[in-house]
Design a protein around this motif. Structure first.
Motif, mmCIF file in Angstrom:
data_model
loop_
_atom_site.group_PDB
_atom_site.id
_atom_site.type_symbol
_atom_site.label_atom_id
_atom_site.label_comp_id
_atom_site.label_asym_id
_atom_site.label_seq_id
_atom_site.Cartn_x
_atom_site.Cartn_y
_atom_site.Cartn_z
ATOM 1 N N VAL A 193 1.277 -1.419 0.334
ATOM 2 C CA VAL A 193 0.064 -0.077 0.269
ATOM 3 C C VAL A 193 1.002 1.284 0.144
ATOM 4 C CG1 VAL A 193 -2.202 1.337 1.297
ATOM 5 C CG2 VAL A 193 -1.457 -1.400 1.017
ATOM 6 N N ILE A 194 0.917 1.393 -1.175
ATOM 7 C CA ILE A 194 1.822 3.448 -1.129
ATOM 8 C C ILE A 194 1.042 4.353 -1.134
ATOM 9 C CG2 ILE A 194 3.006 4.308 -3.365
ATOM 10 C CD1 ILE A 194 4.301 2.152 -3.137
ATOM 11 N N GLU A 195 -0.192 4.431 -1.156
ATOM 12 C CA GLU A 195 -0.975 5.660 -0.540
ATOM 13 C C GLU A 195 -2.537 5.316 -0.112
ATOM 14 O OE1 GLU A 195 -1.242 8.701 -2.402
ATOM 15 O OE2 GLU A 195 1.008 9.536 -3.878
ATOM 16 N N GLY A 196 -3.175 5.633 0.937
ATOM 17 C CA GLY A 196 -4.132 5.452 1.041
ATOM 18 C C GLY A 196 -4.618 4.378 1.950
ATOM 19 N N SER A 197 -5.457 3.906 2.025
ATOM 20 C CA SER A 197 -6.391 2.658 3.369
ATOM 21 C C SER A 197 -7.125 1.600 2.088
ATOM 22 C CB SER A 197 -6.593 2.567 4.421
ATOM 23 O OG SER A 197 -8.016 3.730 3.857
ATOM 24 N N ILE A 198 -7.265 0.624 2.359
ATOM 25 C CA ILE A 198 -7.712 -0.652 1.030
ATOM 26 C C ILE A 198 -9.207 -1.211 2.102
ATOM 27 C CG2 ILE A 198 -6.301 -0.283 -0.862
ATOM 28 C CD1 ILE A 198 -5.178 -2.643 -0.152
ATOM 29 N N ASN A 199 -9.596 -2.069 1.682
ATOM 30 C CA ASN A 199 -10.420 -3.161 2.790
ATOM 31 C C ASN A 199 -9.537 -4.514 1.544
ATOM 32 O OD1 ASN A 199 -12.490 -5.275 2.217
ATOM 33 N ND2 ASN A 199 -12.313 -4.807 4.250
ATOM 34 N N ILE A 200 -9.092 -5.276 1.797
ATOM 35 C CA ILE A 200 -8.945 -6.474 0.982
ATOM 36 C C ILE A 200 -9.844 -7.879 1.646
ATOM 37 C CG2 ILE A 200 -6.668 -8.125 1.144
ATOM 38 C CD1 ILE A 200 -6.482 -5.297 2.432
ATOM 39 N N ASN A 201 -10.528 -8.499 0.250
ATOM 40 C CA ASN A 201 -11.397 -9.454 0.659
ATOM 41 C C ASN A 201 -12.803 -9.621 1.630
ATOM 42 O OD1 ASN A 201 -9.986 -11.251 -1.358
ATOM 43 N ND2 ASN A 201 -8.691 -12.150 -0.100
ATOM 44 N N GLU A 202 -13.085 -8.337 1.990
ATOM 45 C CA GLU A 202 -13.483 -8.407 2.698
ATOM 46 C C GLU A 202 -13.439 -8.342 4.084
ATOM 47 O OE1 GLU A 202 -17.731 -9.670 0.882
ATOM 48 O OE2 GLU A 202 -18.129 -8.137 -0.811
ATOM 49 N N SER A 203 -12.370 -8.328 4.820
ATOM 50 C CA SER A 203 -11.823 -9.476 5.840
ATOM 51 C C SER A 203 -10.840 -7.954 6.002
ATOM 52 C CB SER A 203 -11.406 -10.421 6.050
ATOM 53 O OG SER A 203 -10.098 -10.605 4.828
ATOM 54 N N GLU A 204 -10.739 -7.653 5.944
ATOM 55 C CA GLU A 204 -9.138 -6.897 6.907
ATOM 56 C C GLU A 204 -8.314 -5.391 6.149
ATOM 57 O OE1 GLU A 204 -5.404 -8.269 8.527
ATOM 58 O OE2 GLU A 204 -6.042 -10.261 8.514
ATOM 59 N N THR A 205 -8.599 -4.957 6.706
ATOM 60 C CA THR A 205 -8.113 -2.986 6.231
ATOM 61 C C THR A 205 -6.087 -2.950 6.501
ATOM 62 O OG1 THR A 205 -9.626 -2.659 6.949
ATOM 63 C CG2 THR A 205 -8.343 -0.660 7.054
ATOM 64 N N ALA A 206 -5.704 -2.212 5.341
ATOM 65 C CA ALA A 206 -4.690 -2.038 5.825
ATOM 66 C C ALA A 206 -4.626 -0.539 5.144
ATOM 67 C CB ALA A 206 -3.312 -3.329 4.822
ATOM 68 N N VAL A 207 -3.819 -0.034 6.027
ATOM 69 C CA VAL A 207 -2.984 1.614 5.327
ATOM 70 C C VAL A 207 -1.526 1.797 4.685
ATOM 71 C CG1 VAL A 207 -4.516 1.993 7.147
ATOM 72 C CG2 VAL A 207 -1.950 1.862 7.952
ATOM 73 N N ALA A 208 -1.154 3.045 4.242
ATOM 74 C CA ALA A 208 -0.074 3.057 3.130
ATOM 75 C C ALA A 208 0.380 2.393 4.198
ATOM 76 C CB ALA A 208 -0.097 4.522 3.767
ATOM 77 N N ASP A 209 2.323 2.402 3.551
ATOM 78 C CA ASP A 209 3.276 2.077 4.285
ATOM 79 C C ASP A 209 3.171 0.338 4.205
ATOM 80 O OD1 ASP A 209 4.021 4.576 3.650
ATOM 81 O OD2 ASP A 209 4.814 4.895 5.377
ATOM 82 N N HIS A 210 2.041 -0.527 4.566
ATOM 83 C CA HIS A 210 2.227 -1.952 4.807
ATOM 84 C C HIS A 210 1.838 -2.602 3.904
ATOM 85 C CE1 HIS A 210 1.316 0.311 8.935
ATOM 86 N NE2 HIS A 210 0.842 -1.104 9.317
ATOM 87 N N PHE A 211 2.362 -3.775 3.860
ATOM 88 C CA PHE A 211 2.275 -4.713 3.080
ATOM 89 C C PHE A 211 1.637 -6.119 3.678
ATOM 90 C CE2 PHE A 211 4.739 -8.145 1.290
ATOM 91 C CZ PHE A 211 4.547 -8.144 -0.189
ATOM 92 N N ILE A 212 0.934 -6.610 2.102
ATOM 93 C CA ILE A 212 -0.186 -7.575 2.572
ATOM 94 C C ILE A 212 0.230 -8.751 1.841
ATOM 95 C CG2 ILE A 212 -2.104 -8.472 2.642
ATOM 96 C CD1 ILE A 212 -1.621 -4.593 1.945
ATOM 97 N N TYR A 213 1.291 -10.517 2.791
ATOM 98 C CA TYR A 213 1.369 -11.221 1.967
ATOM 99 C C TYR A 213 0.626 -11.880 1.985
ATOM 100 C CZ TYR A 213 4.603 -14.999 2.499
ATOM 101 O OH TYR A 213 5.953 -15.973 1.640
ATOM 102 N N PHE A 214 0.491 -13.045 0.972
ATOM 103 C CA PHE A 214 -0.968 -13.631 0.788
ATOM 104 C C PHE A 214 -0.337 -15.635 1.182
ATOM 105 C CE2 PHE A 214 -2.567 -10.347 -0.482
ATOM 106 C CZ PHE A 214 -3.796 -9.873 -0.381
ATOM 107 N N SER A 215 -1.270 -16.130 1.743
ATOM 108 C CA SER A 215 -0.386 -17.461 1.555
ATOM 109 C C SER A 215 -0.740 -18.048 -0.266
ATOM 110 C CB SER A 215 -1.589 -18.376 2.736
ATOM 111 O OG SER A 215 -3.101 -18.633 1.639
ATOM 112 N N ASN A 216 -0.121 -18.964 -0.039
ATOM 113 C CA ASN A 216 -0.434 -20.230 -1.719
ATOM 114 C C ASN A 216 -1.699 -20.637 -1.569
ATOM 115 O OD1 ASN A 216 3.143 -19.910 -0.856
ATOM 116 N ND2 ASN A 216 1.986 -19.235 -2.920
ATOM 117 N N LYS A 217 -2.869 -20.967 -0.836
ATOM 118 C CA LYS A 217 -4.057 -20.725 -0.820
ATOM 119 C C LYS A 217 -4.970 -19.849 -1.481
ATOM 120 C CE LYS A 217 -3.595 -24.566 2.950
ATOM 121 N NZ LYS A 217 -3.919 -24.363 4.794
ATOM 122 N N GLY A 218 -6.155 -20.634 -2.154
ATOM 123 C CA GLY A 218 -6.638 -19.794 -2.978
ATOM 124 C C GLY A 218 -6.133 -18.875 -3.980
ATOM 125 N N THR A 219 -7.168 -18.757 -4.548
ATOM 126 C CA THR A 219 -6.282 -17.207 -6.254
ATOM 127 C C THR A 219 -7.043 -16.592 -6.630
ATOM 128 O OG1 THR A 219 -8.797 -18.704 -7.828
ATOM 129 C CG2 THR A 219 -6.590 -19.945 -7.448
#
Length: 289
Positions: free
Chosen positions: A208-234
Motif C-alpha cells: 500500500v503506497i498511499e491511502g487505505s484499502i479493504n482486502i477480501n472484505e475481511s482486513e484493512t491495510a493502510v499506507a506503508d504496509h505490505f499484505i502477504y498472501f498464502s499459497n491457498k486460493g486464487t
C-alpha cells in the motif's frame, strides 16, 4: 473461485539509508522471512521530504550480477547510468527495469532539477531473480513511462490498473520478463474496487503506497504496509477506503538454489566467487564517476 488467504499484514521495518539519497524499508529478505520468489528483495522508500541541494544525492557506482532491478517512482525523480551505455530518468509513475544478468555497473541518484528544488520522494526497488539459464545472459535495460503504460480503466470511475508486467483483463504489460511475473500499479479512487486472480502457487503481495484499502472484505491495510498472501486460493478483491495507490506483485517461484553475496545473486558459492573475481578484474565494464 477460492479467495486467496491473507497470511500477514506487515508494517514497514525500520528504515536505513542506501547511499545518501535513498531511505528505504527492507520488507524482504531481511525485514521479514517471507518467500516472495521470484522477487528476492523489496526496498520501499516511504514518502520523505528532501531539501534542495546543488549536488544530487544518490548511490555511487556499484555492480550487480544474476538478477534484475526494477525501480518504480511515485514522487521525485531518479537518474540512472550503467556500464552498458544505458541512461535515463524516471519521474512519478515511471518504471526502470534493468537486467544485470552477467554483470553490470550502475549508479542511481536524484535527477538534477529535482535535487535543486527538493521535495517529496517515494519509490520502490525490487530485485527480481533470474532463472539459472539466464543469469549469465546479456545485460539489458527497459524504460517505461507512465504515459505509455498499458492500463485497464475500472468502470464507474473506480480508477485504473497500470500493467507494468504480465496480463490483466486481457491487457498485456510492456515489460519483458524471464519468468512469469504479474506487476501492476492499482490507482483506485475512493470506493473503487479491483479483483485479481493469480495461480495458487504464485507468491503474491500488495504494497500500500498511499491511502487505505479493504482486502477480501475481511482486513484493512493502510499506507506503508505490505499484505502477504498464502499459497491457498486464487482470488483477491480490494476496495479503496480513500484514494489509494497499491503495488501488486505476484510471480511463479523459481525453484533453484540461491547463493547471495552483496550485489550478486547466483546459484552456487563457486559462482559468487567467480562474480567477485570478475568484478575485481574489471570484467563488468567501465562507468565514469
Amino acid at each position: 473461485m477460492e479467495t486467496k488467504q491473507i497470511e500477514k499484514v506487515l508494517k514497514a521495518p525500520a528504515p536505513h539509508m542506501v547511499g545518501d539519497g535513498f531511505r528505504v524499508h527492507n520488507f524482504f529478505p531481511s525485514g521479514y522471512p517471507i518467500n516472495m520468489s521470484p522477487f528476492f528483495l523489496m526496498d520501499y522508500g516511504s514518502k520523505i521530504e528532501f531539501s534542495a541541494r546543488k549536488e544530487p544525492r544518490g548511490v555511487g557506482i556499484h555492480p550487480h550480477r544474476g538478477f534484475e532491478t526494477v525501480t518504480i517512482a511515485y514522487h521525485g525523480a531518479v537518474a540512472h547510468h550503467d556500464s552498458s551505455g544505458n541512461s535515463g530518468v524516471i519521474y512519478p509513475g515511471d518504471v526502470q527495469w534493468m537486467t544485470a544478468a552477467s554483470g553490470i555497473l550502475h549508479k542511481e541518484y536524484h535527477e538534477a532539477n529535482y535535487s535543486l528544488a527538493g521535495g517529496p520522494f517515494q519509490m520502490v526497488q525490487l530485485w527480481v531473480n533470474l532463472p539459472a539459464k539466464y543469469k549469465m545472459g546479456k545485460p539489458a535495460y527497459q524504460a517505461m513511462q507512465q504515459a505509455d503504460m498499458a492500463r485497464f480503466d475500472i468502470p464507474e470511475n473506480g480508477g485504473k490498473i497500470e500493467i507494468i508486467a504480465g496480463n490483466y483483463e486481457g491487457i498485456k504489460g510492456n515489460a519483458k520478463t524471464f519468468s512469469p511475473i504479474e506487476l501492476y500499479n492499482a490507482r483506485l479512487n475512493k470506493g473503487g474496487q479491483a479483483t485479481f486472480n493469480f495461480p495458487e502457487h504464485f507468491n503474491t503481495g500488495l504494497m500500500v503506497i498511499e491511502g487505505s484499502i479493504n482486502i477480501n472484505e475481511s482486513e484493512t491495510a493502510v499506507a506503508d504496509h505490505f499484505i502477504y498472501f498464502s499459497n491457498k486460493g486464487t482470488a483477491i478483491k480490494i476496495e479503496a477506503l480513500e484514494n489509494s495507490v497499491i503495488l501488486v506483485l505476484s510471480g511463479e517461484p523459481i525453484d533453484e538454489p540461491i547463493a547471495q553475496y552483496g550485489p550478486f545473486l547466483m546459484n552456487t558459492e563457486a559462482e559468487i566467487h567467480q562474480a567477485i573475481e570478475d568484478y575485481n578484474q574489471g570484467r563488468f565494464g567501465y562507468l565514469e564517476e
